[in-house]
Design a protein around this motif. Structure first.
Motif, PDB file in Angstrom:
ATOM      1  N   ALA A   1      10.488 -61.914 -50.870  1.00  0.00           N
ATOM      2  CA  ALA A   1       9.907 -63.087 -50.233  1.00  0.00           C
ATOM      3  C   ALA A   1      10.814 -63.460 -49.074  1.00  0.00           C
ATOM      4  CB  ALA A   1       9.791 -64.244 -51.216  1.00  0.00           C
ATOM      5  N   MET A   2      10.210 -63.645 -47.874  1.00  0.00           N
ATOM      6  CA  MET A   2      10.977 -63.855 -46.651  1.00  0.00           C
ATOM      7  C   MET A   2      10.615 -65.203 -46.049  1.00  0.00           C
ATOM      8  SD  MET A   2      12.341 -60.756 -46.453  1.00  0.00           S
ATOM      9  CE  MET A   2      12.911 -60.672 -44.767  1.00  0.00           C
ATOM     10  N   GLY A   3      11.592 -66.057 -45.847  1.00  0.00           N
ATOM     11  CA  GLY A   3      11.408 -67.335 -45.187  1.00  0.00           C
ATOM     12  C   GLY A   3      12.721 -67.762 -44.605  1.00  0.00           C
TER      13      GLY A   3
ATOM     14  N   GLU B   1      14.749 -61.155 -53.211  1.00  0.00           N
ATOM     15  CA  GLU B   1      14.080 -59.990 -53.783  1.00  0.00           C
ATOM     16  C   GLU B   1      13.440 -60.397 -55.099  1.00  0.00           C
ATOM     17  OE1 GLU B   1      14.584 -55.254 -54.793  1.00  0.00           O
ATOM     18  OE2 GLU B   1      16.353 -56.407 -54.159  1.00  0.00           O
ATOM     19  N   LEU B   2      12.160 -60.067 -55.215  1.00  0.00           N
ATOM     20  CA  LEU B   2      11.417 -60.374 -56.434  1.00  0.00           C
ATOM     21  C   LEU B   2      11.600 -59.245 -57.435  1.00  0.00           C
ATOM     22  CD1 LEU B   2       8.097 -61.708 -54.809  1.00  0.00           C
ATOM     23  CD2 LEU B   2      10.243 -62.928 -55.221  1.00  0.00           C
ATOM     24  N   SER B   3      11.632 -59.612 -58.683  1.00  0.00           N
ATOM     25  CA  SER B   3      11.872 -58.632 -59.744  1.00  0.00           C
ATOM     26  C   SER B   3      10.562 -58.039 -60.238  1.00  0.00           C
ATOM     27  CB  SER B   3      12.592 -59.294 -60.923  1.00  0.00           C
ATOM     28  OG  SER B   3      13.825 -59.844 -60.503  1.00  0.00           O
ATOM     29  N   PRO B   4      10.525 -56.740 -60.512  1.00  0.00           N
ATOM     30  CA  PRO B   4       9.314 -56.139 -61.080  1.00  0.00           C
ATOM     31  C   PRO B   4       9.095 -56.628 -62.512  1.00  0.00           C
ATOM     32  CG  PRO B   4      11.082 -54.525 -60.989  1.00  0.00           C
ATOM     33  CD  PRO B   4      11.596 -55.738 -60.288  1.00  0.00           C
ATOM     34  N   VAL B   5       7.819 -56.977 -62.812  1.00  0.00           N
ATOM     35  CA  VAL B   5       7.463 -57.416 -64.168  1.00  0.00           C
ATOM     36  C   VAL B   5       6.713 -56.296 -64.876  1.00  0.00           C
ATOM     37  CG1 VAL B   5       6.257 -59.156 -65.542  1.00  0.00           C
ATOM     38  CG2 VAL B   5       7.327 -59.798 -63.361  1.00  0.00           C
ATOM     39  N   THR B   6       5.734 -55.757 -64.207  1.00  0.00           N
ATOM     40  CA  THR B   6       5.026 -54.560 -64.650  1.00  0.00           C
ATOM     41  C   THR B   6       4.570 -53.859 -63.389  1.00  0.00           C
ATOM     42  OG1 THR B   6       3.321 -53.698 -66.153  1.00  0.00           O
ATOM     43  CG2 THR B   6       2.743 -55.638 -64.833  1.00  0.00           C
ATOM     44  N   HIS B   7       3.872 -52.759 -63.499  1.00  0.00           N
ATOM     45  CA  HIS B   7       3.544 -51.949 -62.332  1.00  0.00           C
ATOM     46  C   HIS B   7       2.829 -52.779 -61.267  1.00  0.00           C
ATOM     47  CE1 HIS B   7       2.601 -48.483 -59.909  1.00  0.00           C
ATOM     48  NE2 HIS B   7       1.339 -48.872 -59.880  1.00  0.00           N
ATOM     49  N   GLY B   8       3.477 -52.956 -60.132  1.00  0.00           N
ATOM     50  CA  GLY B   8       2.871 -53.643 -59.005  1.00  0.00           C
ATOM     51  C   GLY B   8       3.002 -55.139 -59.026  1.00  0.00           C
TER      52      GLY B   8
END
Length: 722
Positions: A43-45, A50-57
């Motif tokens: 997320a850029m502002g 950096e967002l963490s992967p929870v499940t695929h995609g």
């Protein structure tokens, strides 16, 4: 909701979450995003997280608040984009209310695909009605046709789904991917309110902007009401755009809207027609349906160009004083999987019971006119064409099939109405509403019904208990006249009433006399080949038929090609046989139709009373033995016109009654050599005598050529203008 749990993440990744907007985007300090082909996501502002992967995609991470963009990365690329789930709704409460009530007159302004600026960003807003769907996504090349990426927001109880996709532009192909109520993924659907479509056989909708054409038809729009009323000359040239003319040195392609704007309109003006009527140009998958099985009711077919180019065609017609009527088909729609059929997994636009919802004749489905949202969809569509494209009228196809529940159905294969009758009460109310809305919303337009039964009051105003159409096709006149002219002249005296009968009901409706495409297809042959006799007699009979049509009360309609006696049956895949105009006989018929239009336009007596009994009187209706007909057309304050028809191959000298004395000129003689005849007549002039005849104080001895129609007008009042 804050941080997403694994179960919901799995539902999102599988495209089976019931409310993706409640999870995706920014919620309570967390940003959740679904980007199936990303390996890492930020997320850029003002900050970069950096967002963490929870499940695929599916990725999730804390965010301090404020605007953000997303940056995705995989082994092949890095890309930045706006998160569609970071935007609020577009539709307002009033729109929702009107959609739910089924009264949104301009439905096309809120549903479909619209290029807009939303919350400071340019993009496309998609909205679609699918009340029984569990999930709706918009898919296209912009998201690799992946229904997980742009899952839409459901708007309350209306059944409408919407999403704003930033950065998209006009020209994008798209469809809707719908998960039905039974958790079954349906075939992808074109947009019911799409303003454009791909070239068939491709089936996607295409984002198109409305209002791009700069209109220049103010003068026409200002006088339209005056030139389309029942006292005005209305002469319609019915056209199938794909086969009127083709460009053979480019593979036989049809003309574009731009090319038609010059070539077709030039021709129509030269021929003197007041209107063109277009076979349906609403987008249709099957070329052989001629447009009568439409899927894209809000899209002019891409076969000839983009929407703004169709607008340019209409504008070009208006600038030349030609009205444009569209064949409109609210009576049925095809079963193609990408269309309206079981749009959200249920019988949404159609009836669930095939006894109510399936046309046996055409293998098509029938709209459920009693469902308010479906009626709204169609009512708004009528207004859409009149407003957005400045069309001057709608000719409604197959009205009889709409009016009767037992239309073309055997006993036991139809469902009676609530009173046990055969009338389709919901369709009747729909047609009344359509006419009331069209005339109220677009001043000066006309609506026309193709209605082949004796249903009462088709062209009677709604407030007087009628259906509210402006005009009705006179199918009775057409059938009787064609039957008569097809007979060998030796037998015509036994069927004299086939030409006189129409005068007994000619004013029961506001009629148009149609010789349409339906009369020259499916083995019916061309107009020329319907006529009996050897070649010269065929042409003479056809010339007489057209003159009789133009002289008879009722507005006129002729299908393309018949104005120059096309010899073969019409075929939608071919151009008209324009080379026939090298033959003087065919050229003569074309000249006759041009002059018939001129005389019809310039002689008020021939058009003022098309729908008024005061405009017609028989002079000789009973001469069956000689197959002769003589009648008078008249208008207040204008010179009368007397028409004499000799429909046998025998020349005749006879006396006819005349409504006034003095010299009378031959306005038109179908036996003129200019039209391909033998040039027999009255040397252009006859003299009335004070000898009573046929209930007239004056009369004259005239010569009637064989198989010919002659028109006379007082020399002092005859108009020969263009």
């Amino acid at each position: 909701m804050g941080r997403i749990d694994h179960t919901e993440a799995e539902q999102l990744a599988a495209g089976r979450h019931h409310d993706p907007f409640s999870v995706l985007g920014y919620h309570q300090g967390w940003v959740t995003a679904l980007v199936p082909d990303a390996e890492r996501l930020w997320a850029m502002g003002e900050e970069e997280v950096e967002l963490s992967p929870v499940t695929h995609g599916v990725f999730c991470g804390k965010w301090p608040g404020g605007p953000y963009r997303l940056r995705a990365q995989n082994a092949h690329a890095t890309w930045d984009f706006e998160d569609p789930y970071g935007f609020g709704p577009v539709l307002g409460e009033i729109d929702e209310y009107l959609i739910g009530e089924g009264t949104h007159r301009r439905l096309w302004q809120v549903l479909g695909a619209h290029v807009i600026t939303h919350e400071g960003h340019r993009g496309v807003h998609f909205a679609v009605w699918a009340p029984s769907a569990r999930r709706v996504s918009v898919v296209g090349g912009f998201n690799n046709w992946d229904g997980r990426r742009h899952q839409m927001r459901r708007r309350g109880a209306t059944g409408v789904w919407e999403i704003f996709v930033p950065a998209l532009q006009a020209g994008e192909a798209y469809k809707f991917e719908i998960l039905g109520a039974a958790d079954v993924l349906l075939p992808t659907k074109a947009d019911p309110l799409g303003f454009g479509a791909e070239h068939p056989p491709q089936t996607s909708s295409v984002v198109r902007e409305l209002g791009l054409h700069p209109w220049g038809d103010d003068a026409w729009m200002g006088r339209r009401e005056a030139v389309q009323n029942i006292h005005a000359p209305v002469s319609v040239y019915e056209v199938h755009l794909g086969s009127w003319r083709r460009v053979w040195n480019e593979g036989g392609r049809p003309l574009s809207y731009f090319e038609l704007a010059s070539q077709l309109i030039d021709y129509v003006v030269d021929m003197g027609f007041t209107h063109i009527e277009l076979l349906p140009i609403t987008e249709h998958p099957f070329e052989g349906s001629w447009g009568y099985q439409p899927i894209g009711l809000y899209a002019p077919t891409i076969r000839h160009g983009r929407p703004e180019e169709f607008a340019a065609l209409v504008d070009a017609a208006h600038r030349r004083g030609v009205g444009v009527i569209l064949d409109w088909v609210p009576g049925h729609f095809p079963t193609d999987e990408h269309g309206l059929r079981r749009f959200d997994g249920t019988a949404l636009y159609e009836h669930a019971d095939p006894k109510e919802g399936f046309h046996r004749d055409w293998n098509t489905l029938i709209y459920n006119y009693g469902r308010r949202e479906v009626s709204n969809y169609l009512l708004a569509n009528a207004l859409f064409w009149l407003e957005e494209y400045h069309l001057d009228g709608l000719r409604v196809d197959a009205v009889a099939s709409m009016l009767y529940r037992d239309y073309s159905r055997p006993e036991g294969e139809w469902v009676p109405n609530r009173y046990g009758g055969r009338e389709n009460l919901e369709a009747i109310e729909f047609l009344k509403a359509m006419n009331a809305q069209a005339y109220g919303g677009a001043p000066g337009i006309i609506t026309v019904a193709e209605e082949s039964t004796a249903f009462p009051g088709v062209s009677k105003p709604v407030h007087e208990g009628g259906l509210g159409f402006g005009y009705k096709w006179n199918m009775g006149w057409m059938n009787d006249s064609l039957r008569y002219f097809a007979r060998d002249p030796i037998y015509r005296k036994h069927h004299h009433n086939e030409l006189t009968f129409a005068s007994s009901y000619a004013y029961s409706e506001n009629f148009i006399l149609p010789i349409s495409h339906d009369e020259v297809v499916h083995g019916k042959g061309s107009m020329l080949n319907k006529m009996p006799g050897h070649e010269a007699e065929k042409f003479a009979n056809l010339r007489a038929f057209y003159a009789f049509q133009w002289a008879h009360p009722g507005k006129k309609l002729l299908f393309m090609g018949q104005e120059f006696a096309q010899a073969r049956e019409w075929a939608h895949q071919d151009a008209l046989d324009w080379h026939l105009l090298d033959d003087p006989r065919h050229l003569g018929v074309q000249r006759l139709v041009r002059d018939l239009n001129r005389v019809y336009r310039t002689q008020p007596a021939l058009h003022w009373g098309d729908c008024e009994p005061e405009g017609f009187a028989w002079i000789e209706a009973d001469d069956a033995e000689h197959s002769v007909y003589v009648f008078e057309r008249r208008a207040p304050g204008a010179a009368p016109v007397v028409i004499a028809a000799n429909l046998t191959p025998v020349e005749r000298m006879m006396r006819i009654g005349l409504p006034e004395g003095g010299e009378w000129v031959e306005l038109l003689n179908t036996d003129s050599a200019f039209y391909g005849g033998a040039n027999r007549g009255n040397l252009g002039l006859i003299e009335a005598e004070d000898l009573p005849w046929s209930r007239r104080a004056q009369s004259a001895e005239i010569y009637l050529p064989p198989l010919a129609v002659v028109m006379f007008a007082p020399k002092s009042g005859a108009r020969r203008g263009k």
